[in-house]
Design a protein around this motif. Sequence first.
Motif, PDB file in Angstrom:
ATOM      1  N   GLU A   5       0.829  -1.213   0.000  1.00  0.00           N
ATOM      2  CA  GLU A   5       0.000   0.000   0.000  1.00  0.00           C
ATOM      3  C   GLU A   5       0.860   1.258   0.000  1.00  0.00           C
ATOM      4  N   ARG A   6       1.930   1.256   0.772  1.00  0.00           N
ATOM      5  CA  ARG A   6       2.826   2.417   0.812  1.00  0.00           C
ATOM      6  C   ARG A   6       3.510   2.622  -0.543  1.00  0.00           C
ATOM      7  N   LEU A   7       3.894   1.528  -1.187  1.00  0.00           N
ATOM      8  CA  LEU A   7       4.509   1.643  -2.509  1.00  0.00           C
ATOM      9  C   LEU A   7       3.532   2.210  -3.528  1.00  0.00           C
ATOM     10  N   LYS A   8       2.274   1.818  -3.446  1.00  0.00           N
ATOM     11  CA  LYS A   8       1.258   2.385  -4.347  1.00  0.00           C
ATOM     12  C   LYS A   8       1.098   3.881  -4.087  1.00  0.00           C
ATOM     13  N   ASP A   9       1.080   4.277  -2.822  1.00  0.00           N
ATOM     14  CA  ASP A   9       0.983   5.697  -2.485  1.00  0.00           C
ATOM     15  C   ASP A   9       2.205   6.462  -2.993  1.00  0.00           C
ATOM     16  N   LEU A  51      12.615  -2.423   1.994  1.00  0.00           N
ATOM     17  CA  LEU A  51      13.019  -3.080   0.748  1.00  0.00           C
ATOM     18  C   LEU A  51      14.208  -3.988   1.020  1.00  0.00           C
ATOM     19  N   LYS A  52      14.060  -5.232   0.680  1.00  0.00           N
ATOM     20  CA  LYS A  52      15.102  -6.226   0.954  1.00  0.00           C
ATOM     21  C   LYS A  52      15.741  -6.792  -0.312  1.00  0.00           C
ATOM     22  N   ARG A  53      14.989  -6.828  -1.399  1.00  0.00           N
ATOM     23  CA  ARG A  53      15.499  -7.433  -2.632  1.00  0.00           C
ATOM     24  C   ARG A  53      15.961  -6.423  -3.663  1.00  0.00           C
ATOM     25  N   ASP A  54      15.249  -5.338  -3.790  1.00  0.00           N
ATOM     26  CA  ASP A  54      15.514  -4.383  -4.867  1.00  0.00           C
ATOM     27  C   ASP A  54      16.410  -3.239  -4.391  1.00  0.00           C
ATOM     28  N   LEU A  55      17.547  -3.598  -3.824  1.00  0.00           N
ATOM     29  CA  LEU A  55      18.438  -2.598  -3.239  1.00  0.00           C
ATOM     30  C   LEU A  55      19.087  -1.691  -4.282  1.00  0.00           C
ATOM     31  N   GLU A  56      19.380  -2.243  -5.442  1.00  0.00           N
ATOM     32  CA  GLU A  56      19.974  -1.442  -6.509  1.00  0.00           C
ATOM     33  C   GLU A  56      18.984  -0.377  -6.994  1.00  0.00           C
ATOM     34  N   GLU A  93       5.751   0.427  -7.530  1.00  0.00           N
ATOM     35  CA  GLU A  93       4.758  -0.306  -6.749  1.00  0.00           C
ATOM     36  C   GLU A  93       5.077  -1.809  -6.696  1.00  0.00           C
ATOM     37  N   ARG A  94       6.008  -2.259  -7.529  1.00  0.00           N
ATOM     38  CA  ARG A  94       6.380  -3.680  -7.567  1.00  0.00           C
ATOM     39  C   ARG A  94       7.659  -3.988  -6.796  1.00  0.00           C
ATOM     40  N   LEU A  95       8.282  -2.983  -6.220  1.00  0.00           N
ATOM     41  CA  LEU A  95       9.543  -3.210  -5.497  1.00  0.00           C
ATOM     42  C   LEU A  95       9.315  -4.103  -4.279  1.00  0.00           C
ATOM     43  N   ARG A  96      10.352  -4.806  -3.877  1.00  0.00           N
ATOM     44  CA  ARG A  96      10.293  -5.667  -2.688  1.00  0.00           C
ATOM     45  C   ARG A  96      11.573  -5.586  -1.924  1.00  0.00           C
TER      46      ARG A  96
END
Length: 96
Positions: A5-9, A51-56, A93-96
């Motif tokens: 939800e925060r990423l969508k915002d 964010l744990k995976r998309d650090l770059e 919004e797809r970052l993780r």
Amino acid sequence: MSLKERLKDFAGSIASATTNSPDDYSEWSSWTYETHMADIKALWTEVRPQLKRDLEQAEFINAKLAEMFEAFDSGEKDAGRKAAWAIYSLKVERLR
């Protein structure tokens, strides 16, 4: 509020920055440049540590946010919008 939800915002706030530069906010609106930029900063401050995976991509966003704020603050609205588009184009919004 969940990370999703925060990423969508955050994505929505960045999308608004692609069209609303400092002098483009309606005078009648409570939404101002200052409140919008504060919203972006607050959302990113909440999202970034999760964010744990998309650090770059997160580092790229950090750089582009700095570029966007600097450009807008110095009156270079096209450069600020370009930086906002670079962030939005990542599909944040797809970052993780």
